[in-house]
Write a protein that holds these residues in place. Structure first.
Motif, PDB file in Angstrom:
ATOM      1  N   ALA A 166      66.504  20.713  85.773  1.00  0.00           N
ATOM      2  CA  ALA A 166      67.230  21.248  86.242  1.00  0.00           C
ATOM      3  C   ALA A 166      68.337  22.515  85.241  1.00  0.00           C
ATOM      4  N   LEU A 167      67.921  22.156  83.858  1.00  0.00           N
ATOM      5  CA  LEU A 167      67.970  22.584  82.871  1.00  0.00           C
ATOM      6  C   LEU A 167      67.247  24.250  82.510  1.00  0.00           C
ATOM      7  N   VAL A 168      65.416  24.358  83.224  1.00  0.00           N
ATOM      8  CA  VAL A 168      64.600  25.568  83.329  1.00  0.00           C
ATOM      9  C   VAL A 168      65.108  25.969  84.874  1.00  0.00           C
ATOM     10  N   GLN A 169      65.584  25.263  86.062  1.00  0.00           N
ATOM     11  CA  GLN A 169      66.172  26.878  86.744  1.00  0.00           C
ATOM     12  C   GLN A 169      67.768  26.857  86.436  1.00  0.00           C
ATOM     13  N   HIS A 170      68.426  26.415  85.297  1.00  0.00           N
ATOM     14  CA  HIS A 170      69.715  27.328  85.487  1.00  0.00           C
ATOM     15  C   HIS A 170      69.349  28.361  84.171  1.00  0.00           C
ATOM     16  N   ILE A 171      68.610  27.764  83.390  1.00  0.00           N
ATOM     17  CA  ILE A 171      68.064  29.242  82.346  1.00  0.00           C
ATOM     18  C   ILE A 171      68.044  30.228  83.002  1.00  0.00           C
ATOM     19  N   CYS A 172      67.248  29.820  83.759  1.00  0.00           N
ATOM     20  CA  CYS A 172      65.923  30.840  84.351  1.00  0.00           C
ATOM     21  C   CYS A 172      67.156  31.805  85.284  1.00  0.00           C
ATOM     22  N   THR A 173      68.143  31.022  86.493  1.00  0.00           N
ATOM     23  CA  THR A 173      69.068  31.501  87.139  1.00  0.00           C
ATOM     24  C   THR A 173      69.563  32.125  86.056  1.00  0.00           C
ATOM     25  N   ALA A 174      70.370  32.163  85.016  1.00  0.00           N
ATOM     26  CA  ALA A 174      71.268  33.049  83.942  1.00  0.00           C
ATOM     27  C   ALA A 174      71.024  34.400  83.575  1.00  0.00           C
ATOM     28  N   CYS A 175      69.120  34.069  83.339  1.00  0.00           N
ATOM     29  CA  CYS A 175      68.253  34.992  82.429  1.00  0.00           C
ATOM     30  C   CYS A 175      67.728  36.342  83.945  1.00  0.00           C
TER      31      CYS A 175
END
Length: 443
Positions: free
Chosen positions: A405-414
């Motif tokens: 979930a944290l991976v997806q959160h960061i990828c979306t922000a980047c």
């Protein structure tokens, strides 16, 4: 090479370009609705016009028949011979009851009662006027072919005029709607775009749009206040959690240095250290998920070196696997925030280690896509993309369920795209598409 921020800007521009269809759709709906009402009025008026034309033609024919019969009877009486009509679409017959019928007059028409009639026996509409005078019977026949031709011409003109008026109405209403909704489109673009703190409410807006703009300003102010309170809470919570956790871990590590410590107590101290580390990791993940993970600044990062660093940290933490095969061009770089990229790689590798059941892992860069592959059971029958849901732990494995979930959160922000899938030969494959931010050589 484009950075993640430029990729996000391009995505925002695409959204703004796609959003222009919304006002356009509203304009079309307004134009269609108003034109539909106009079409109803045009059709009603056209039908009334055609009906009026028919009634006027019928009255004209009846009047013409009456005048012609009166004229023919009066002049025939004075001159002693039958005076017929001078128009080619009228034919007058005269005969005495009991005599042979004049040539061309059918018995059916000759037997009609005195008055006016309509007849279709000849394959076309005929108006027939019958009158008796001086012991003679007069039958006047009017062929309506010319009348019907005029009527058809009127109907054709009305239909063509109605279609032209409908098309013109649609274009005019669409143009008017476009003018009225242009300010709404501008306001929508300002909502999506960067405004540098400029309020939505501006002088010159219509009263209705001004009310919407002021409501947006108030909502934005409330949102900013909520975000500020959330950031303050996150900062305070992070500090309050780290301090006691650090103390607990430090005390447990000091206990472990005591050579006189029993084996049972040593195991408990080790569990305290491990539990403290998991709690700290969980708190850190929750804090990152609770706030917007904005990249602090994109810089060229060697992707192969970043993967090896993340792997080394996992091994230092006691994570074990047979091996990891890193198939990345040594010159491959990605424009990213180094800290966020390191966190993404750490969570991807840790997830692969946890679910790969100790088998060898593989990390490969295919174009702009980074793939982390394991040889575990994969996602089974479950939808792979559900693995990015918060607190979801697949296969009953230990963990807090926040890594992906944290991976997806960061990828979306980047501005990156993350994907999960089962491998054809077994195992799972997690993919990050860096978009324009990945490539070989310098950024």
């Amino acid at each position: 090479m484009a950075s993640a921020t430029s990729s996000s800007a391009a995505e925002g521009g695409a959204r703004r370009g796609g959003r222009r269809w919304l006002p356009g759709g509203m304009r079309v709906r307004i134009a269609v609705s108003v034109t539909a009402m106009l079409v109803v009025l045009i059709v009603a008026q056209s039908l009334a016009l055609v009906r009026l034309n028919e009634e006027m033609e019928e009255e004209f024919i009846d009047g013409t028949l009456d005048e012609q019969l009166h004229y023919s009877i009066e002049h025939s009486r004075r001159l002693g011979t039958l005076i017929g009509p001078q128009t080619p679409n009228m034919t007058l017959y005269r005969f005495a009851p009991g005599e042979a019928l004049p040539p061309g007059l059918s018995p059916a028409l000759a037997a009609l009662a005195v008055g006016k009639h309509e007849d279709w026996s000849a394959g076309r509409e005929l108006h027939v006027a019958v009158r008796e005078a001086d012991g003679q019977r007069y039958v006047l026949i009017y062929d309506e072919s010319e009348h019907r031709a005029r009527e058809t011409a009127v109907v054709t003109t009305v239909v063509i005029g109605g279609l032209a008026l409908t098309a013109l109405s649609f274009l005019l209403v669409y143009a008017i709607a476009a003018r009225l909704t242009r300010a709404l489109e501008t306001l929508a673009e300002r909502v999506e775009g960067e405004r540098d703190g400029t309020p939505f409410a501006q002088p010159g807006l219509d009263a209705e749009l001004l009310a919407v703009a002021r409501a947006l300003d108030r909502a934005e102010a409330r949102q900013a206040a909520l975000l500020a309170r959330e950031r303050d809470f996150n900062a305070n919570l992070s500090h309050e959690l780290r301090t006691p956790l650090a103390g607990i871990r430090s005390d447990a590590e000091m206990l472990l240095t005591d050579p006189a410590l029993s084996t049972k107590a040593r195991r408990r101290a080790e569990r305290i250290v491990a539990t403290t580390d998991r709690t700290a990791t969980l708190a850190h993940s929750l804090l990152l998920l609770a706030r917007e993970a904005r990249p602090q600044g994109a810089e060229p990062v060697n992707l192969g070196a970043a993967v090896r660093d993340a792997w080394a940290r996992l091994q230092a933490a006691g994570k074990e696997a047979e091996a990891v095969a890193i198939r990345i061009d040594p010159a491959a770089e990605v424009a990213a925030d180094p800290g966020l990229l390191a966190l993404v790689l750490h969570n991807l590798l840790e997830n692969a280690l946890r679910h790969g059941e100790g088998r060898a892992l593989e990390v490969a860069l295919e174009g702009r896509r980074l793939e982390v592959r394991d040889r575990g059971p994969g996602f089974g029958t479950e939808e792979p993309m559900r693995s990015f849901e918060r607190f979801r732990r697949g296969g009953g494995k230990p963990g807090h369920g926040l890594g992906l979930a944290l991976v997806q959160h960061i990828c979306t922000a980047c501005g990156w795209t993350v994907h999960a899938a089962n491998r054809p030969g077994g195992g799972a494959c997690l993919t990050i598409d860096f978009g324009a931010g990945a490539g070989s050589g310098s950024a």
